[in-house]
Design a protein around this motif. Structure first.
Motif, PDB file in Angstrom:
ATOM      1  N   GLU A   1       0.843  -1.212   0.000  1.00  0.00           N
ATOM      2  CA  GLU A   1       0.000   0.000   0.000  1.00  0.00           C
ATOM      3  C   GLU A   1       0.872   1.255   0.000  1.00  0.00           C
ATOM      4  OE1 GLU A   1      -2.852   0.253   3.126  1.00  0.00           O
ATOM      5  OE2 GLU A   1      -4.220  -1.193   2.213  1.00  0.00           O
TER       6      GLU A   1
ATOM      7  N   TRP B   1     -14.173  -0.074   4.663  1.00  0.00           N
ATOM      8  CA  TRP B   1     -13.013   0.746   5.048  1.00  0.00           C
ATOM      9  C   TRP B   1     -13.503   2.066   5.639  1.00  0.00           C
ATOM     10  CZ3 TRP B   1      -8.040   0.588   1.665  1.00  0.00           C
ATOM     11  CH2 TRP B   1      -7.744  -0.742   1.330  1.00  0.00           C
TER      12      TRP B   1
ATOM     13  N   HIS C   1      -4.390   0.537   9.325  1.00  0.00           N
ATOM     14  CA  HIS C   1      -3.214   0.895   8.533  1.00  0.00           C
ATOM     15  C   HIS C   1      -2.918   2.371   8.746  1.00  0.00           C
ATOM     16  CE1 HIS C   1      -3.277  -2.720   5.545  1.00  0.00           C
ATOM     17  NE2 HIS C   1      -2.568  -2.963   6.623  1.00  0.00           N
TER      18      HIS C   1
ATOM     19  N   HIS D   1      -6.223   4.436   7.392  1.00  0.00           N
ATOM     20  CA  HIS D   1      -7.576   3.885   7.287  1.00  0.00           C
ATOM     21  C   HIS D   1      -7.699   2.643   8.153  1.00  0.00           C
ATOM     22  CE1 HIS D   1      -5.005   2.160   4.144  1.00  0.00           C
ATOM     23  NE2 HIS D   1      -5.643   1.025   4.391  1.00  0.00           N
TER      24      HIS D   1
ATOM     25  N   GLU E   1      -9.482  -1.079   8.171  1.00  0.00           N
ATOM     26  CA  GLU E   1     -10.159  -2.066   7.329  1.00  0.00           C
ATOM     27  C   GLU E   1     -10.936  -3.010   8.237  1.00  0.00           C
ATOM     28  OE1 GLU E   1      -7.362  -3.950   4.697  1.00  0.00           O
ATOM     29  OE2 GLU E   1      -6.417  -2.041   4.172  1.00  0.00           O
TER      30      GLU E   1
HETATM   31 ZN   LIG Z   1      -4.927  -0.821   4.070  1.00  0.00          ZN
END
Ligand SMILES: [Zn+2]
Ligand SMILES: [Zn+2]
Ligand SMILES: [Zn+2]
Length: 353
Positions: free
Chosen positions: A200, A252, A298, A313, A315
């Protein structure tokens, strides 16, 4: 013997501490942590005496952080949220060795096998003194203090030079990997971002270099314009059904304005994030009858406070289906629930429409 590790080394020194091992073909790393096997036996013995319930503090390692009653002292039973080192860590920091990252491992580990110490910290965040198994059933204040303790631990690790990334996650239900039912989350602090989060960060950086903008900010704007995958929103945060959701009802949550780190987000966004997360989890709990799920936070890597190419974010990954042979074979998920339908259904439940 050169770089090749001899057979006798494995026989004479069986693995006891956590180790990084590398697949020489794909370069994918695993952590071999034999101590983790002990926890199953001990947890089943302790079912009647939960180590996370208030009063049983002596069954855990000493706390490293807590929200507790005024005038109470560390490790007594007057706490609300308690953070402890994991008794059976997946990684461990040894005082005699430098903190390895997999890429620093000697070449022979990558090509011929063997391992090198998997260094880091592994903590448990105990979400309340009562034996409550469901995160969503915590009071608003307790729920808030849990997320506040995530933030405090992230800030703590920014001060530790050897740590480059902190993964906070939660397993709810045995199908999602929870082995103790008392509600808790976990934190693993490592020298560098591994695997999926590294991907990511890398792809966010590539997009930023090409467009001079954050990929998550652009994506969020498009989703808000389109509107068909919005699950819920408040003043500063949005919950979205991921377009390419790997799991049914994968959702998310992210802030509308750009911040790379949860721990450096403004107070207003932080409070809105807590409120929206509790709402969405409650919606999932009611809509899907208390499904097993994983939460994955994250947040940006350590050693920096503001990364224009990464957008933090959360998840939410419900585990209504199990990965099968195709998923294991290819890493590609087959999801039977279109994200647009998932969003519509969850939106209806959450908004009460
Ligand atoms: Zn992520
Ligand atoms: Zn308990
Ligand atoms: Zn952004």
């Amino acid at each position: 013997m050169g770089d090749i590790v001899s057979k006798s080394e494995f026989v004479l020194n069986p693995v006891t501490a956590p180790e990084y091992r590398c697949d020489p073909i794909t370069g994918i790393w695993s952590i071999i942590a034999p101590e983790r096997a002990k926890r199953l036996a001990i947890e089943s013995e302790n079912r009647s005496r939960c180590p996370f319930c208030a009063g049983n503090e002596s069954l855990t390692l000493p706390e490293v952080f807590a929200f507790r009653a005024e005038k109470s002292i560390a490790n007594d039973s007057n706490w609300r949220v308690r953070v402890i080192d994991n008794l059976y860590p997946a990684v461990r920091l040894s005082s005699t060795e430098v903190c390895y990252q997999p890429n620093d491992c000697p070449d022979h580990v990558r090509t011929f096998g063997g391992g090198c110490p998997a260094q880091g910290f592994h903590e448990v965040i105990i979400e309340g003194p009562e034996h409550e198994r469901s995160f969503v059933k915590l009071s608003k204040n307790l729920f808030r203090e849990v997320i506040l303790s995530w933030k405090q631990r992230l800030l703590f690790y920014h001060e530790k030079k050897e740590i480059g990334y902190v993964q906070i996650f939660k397993n709810h239900g045995p199908e999602a990997g929870a082995s103790l039912e008392h509600s808790h989350s976990q934190l693993i602090a490592l020298s560098d971002p591994p695997g999926f989060i590294a991907e990511e960060i890398r792809s966010g950086k590539d997009y930023y270099q090409q467009h001079d903008r954050c990929t998550w900010c652009d994506w969020l704007k498009k989703e808000l314009d389109l509107g068909i995958r919005i699950v819920a929103q408040n003043h500063s945060c949005v919950a979205i059904s991921a377009n390419a959701a790997r799991w049914p009802f994968e959702t998310w949550i992210l802030p509308r304005t750009h911040f790379s780190h949860l721990e450096f987000t403004s107070e207003e966004i932080f409070e809105d994030f807590i409120a929206l997360t509790q709402n969405v989890l409650l919606g999932l709990h009611h809509a899907l009858l208390d499904p097993p799920y994983n939460l994955v936070l994250h947040s940006g890597p350590m050693r920096c406070k503001n990364l224009p190419s990464f957008h933090w974010h959360l998840e939410i990954l419900p585990r209504l289906t199990q990965p099968g042979g195709f998923e294991w074979a290819t890493g590609r998920h087959i999801n039977p629930v279109p994200p647009e339908q998932a969003a519509k259904f969850l939106h209806r439940v959450i908004s009460g429409e």
